[in-house]
Design an enzyme around this catalytic site. Sequence first.
Site, PDB file in Angstrom:
ATOM      1  N   THR A  34       0.833  -1.204   0.000  1.00 40.92           N
ATOM      2  CA  THR A  34       0.000   0.000   0.000  1.00 40.92           C
ATOM      3  C   THR A  34       0.867   1.253   0.000  1.00 40.92           C
ATOM      4  OG1 THR A  34      -1.745  -1.160   1.208  1.00 40.92           O
ATOM      5  CG2 THR A  34      -1.844   1.237   1.198  1.00 40.92           C
ATOM      6  N   ASP A 219      -4.491  -2.435  -7.591  1.00 40.42           N
ATOM      7  CA  ASP A 219      -4.095  -3.125  -6.352  1.00 40.42           C
ATOM      8  C   ASP A 219      -4.736  -4.513  -6.303  1.00 40.42           C
ATOM      9  OD1 ASP A 219      -2.993  -3.560  -3.872  1.00 40.42           O
ATOM     10  OD2 ASP A 219      -4.442  -2.309  -2.786  1.00 40.42           O
ATOM     11  N   GLU A 220      -4.166  -5.412  -5.494  1.00 42.65           N
ATOM     12  CA  GLU A 220      -4.698  -6.777  -5.310  1.00 42.65           C
ATOM     13  C   GLU A 220      -4.967  -7.438  -6.661  1.00 42.65           C
ATOM     14  OE1 GLU A 220      -4.608  -8.135  -2.516  1.00 42.65           O
ATOM     15  OE2 GLU A 220      -4.961  -6.673  -0.919  1.00 42.65           O
ATOM     16  N   GLN A 250      -1.175 -15.417  -2.853  1.00 43.11           N
ATOM     17  CA  GLN A 250      -2.337 -15.088  -2.029  1.00 43.11           C
ATOM     18  C   GLN A 250      -3.631 -15.076  -2.841  1.00 43.11           C
ATOM     19  OE1 GLN A 250      -1.693 -12.145   1.252  1.00 43.11           O
ATOM     20  NE2 GLN A 250       0.231 -11.710   0.196  1.00 43.11           N
TER      21      GLN A 250
END
Length: 715
Positions: A34, A219-220, A250
């Site tokens: 982040t 993101d992600e 993940q």
Amino acid sequence: MQNYLKGLNKQQLKATTTTSKYVRVVAGAGSGKTRVLTSRIVFLIKEFGIDPKKILAITFTNKAANEMKQRIEKQLDGTSLGAHISTIHSFAVRFLRSEIKRINYPSNFQILDVADQKSILNEAYQLFEIDKKDFNVNSTLDYIANNKVAGISYEAAMQRAFSHYYEMLAKIYKYYLERCHQMYGLDFDDLLLFTNKILKDNPDVRDKWQKRFEYILVDEFQDIDNVQYEMIELLCNESTSVFVVGDPDQTIYTWRGANINIIMDFEKHFEGTETIFLNQNYRSTKNILNGANSVIAYNRNRLEKDLFTENISGQKIVHFTAASAESEAEFVVRKIFELEKEGVEYHDIAILYRSSYLSRAIEKQLVNVKIPYILYGGVRFYDRAEIKDMLSYFRMLTTQDDLSFKRIVNTPKRGIGKKSVDDLFDVARSNGLTMLEAIDLFEGPARKKLHAFKEMIEDWNKRAEKMNVEEIFQMLFDESGYRISLELSKDPFDAERLENVKELMNDIVAFKNKNPEATLDDYLNNVSLYSDIQADKSGRFVSLMTIHGAKGLEFDNVFIIGMSEYVFPSAKTLDEGISGLEEERRLAYVAFTRAKKRLYLTDNRDFSYTTAMSKETSRFVKEIDEQYVQKSGYSSYTPVKETEKVFNPDVSFTITEKSNIKTRYKPADIVVHDYFGEGEVISVKNNLFAKIAFEYPHMVKTLVITTPKLRKKGE
């Protein structure tokens, strides 16, 4: 060096300041992704002079978007940001407010949340006279979403319908689509699908929005699905710079559509991609991180990275194998008390598990010792509908109270409607009787069905006098039709409900073990003590949640219970082969890396009704390099050869296994059971269990071969 760059490590700085057009940042757990994303946006604005309005940043949650905005504005000395930072759905809303007129929708279209969707389904259910018990609302919404994402029309869905159930789903699907169009309503799937359609079908719109954003950051990225990825591609032209951050290790949401190959193959779609690894973990101790690394290394489909930490070595990962689920829970509670004495607050402790049914034993133990806890994302074990249903059946053998009667008189369906139940209640009340007793006086249209129900209960009561609790459970579960209704259900949630009911059987066995003289009524009274317990809302509580629910969170102290083979990894995912196993291993990696200071892994050697076999330690525990693990309890790596505690349906509930027991039964033997009747042996496992096919309604069952109630036919 600029203030916002101070404190960045070498790899973080490289990712923040790179001049590459396409960048894939592989960010390991706890590696500060982040901060890199926010620093990257500030760098583009301050150093490259990019107009903030030319920047689009996509986050996974609204919380993450707000956090990024606050950080960036602070680093820009409070000046107005101007960059568009939001979830992908929020971006789609912005796009559609401007462009949805292209498909003849008004710009003030209605956004439908889940409550709105369910309201539309309620209309459809009333129209088609559908019972929610037959067509679970959540499952129907999944069916609708899957069809829409796959581009399947109502006509195609009807052609694919191979049963009345799916024909009815197709009709509901048609009603839903038409109703949404009538009210110009878009659900969350529509927001993305409509955006993609407009971008694909209108080159001028596509060109306008491609020119609007020169820099796209995501993101992600490991959790992106195909529809979301298509949108990102449609927003890119040959001059767009794309910066994605994620960790393939993940990826745990493939069941929800996430496609791990999107991040794995990113460089194939964006030629010249620079891949940067964030491999310093700031969260966990060395022992925890290295233990997690040694497990995920077994996966093949991954981007190998050398994730390390400069944190202290810390305590080794503790692995404890207990004799039973109750002993496992007692170990966890004992450790929590020890941590509390050391000054650890409850809110710094989390208990994680693969499946929600595993919370049963730990919830009971926490209540027993008055440790406050909060259950995130789920319903407490004894409050779950299927558990209340089975307990109500048990009460038909004890109190025969009206509340329990009402709950199960038409569960599963017996053609006894609400009006008949209400009328019966009036008869009972006016004559001072229970509803079960009042059936003899009832004259309504459901009279015969109610009498049949009462006769079934009376028969159960007679036979239960000669049965132990396990046999009573099997009788009620089977003959009520409840088991078969769950096993044959098209609702995917019923698979979990079946596991919960089987776990209730484990609870009954555990209670009988501890209280051999206890009656069925004693058990039901004991259960009532665990109902309606309210969590401490002050913030001083232990957190209980599934591992999926813990994604993105961190705790100083983490307990992961239920680390047994076929539980975690689950039997269902193992059936999916390598891909299923690797997803489970990624889930284990995510679970392990939630821990900052201490990590406890626990399992037990109980017999499990959810898997119909004795438990053994999960391969994910055995895959941890031994130098990072401290073993306690039963040996985690050496099987118990002389004795093993297993389930026995008779009074003692446990037997001792001797390794030299000769197999008494073999496949094709015809056997007789005192309760289940005649059957044929299908297979024998470990000289302990026989899988036997009995006649209807008992079907296939796995039994302990030493039970005196089982014998070869003719003996």
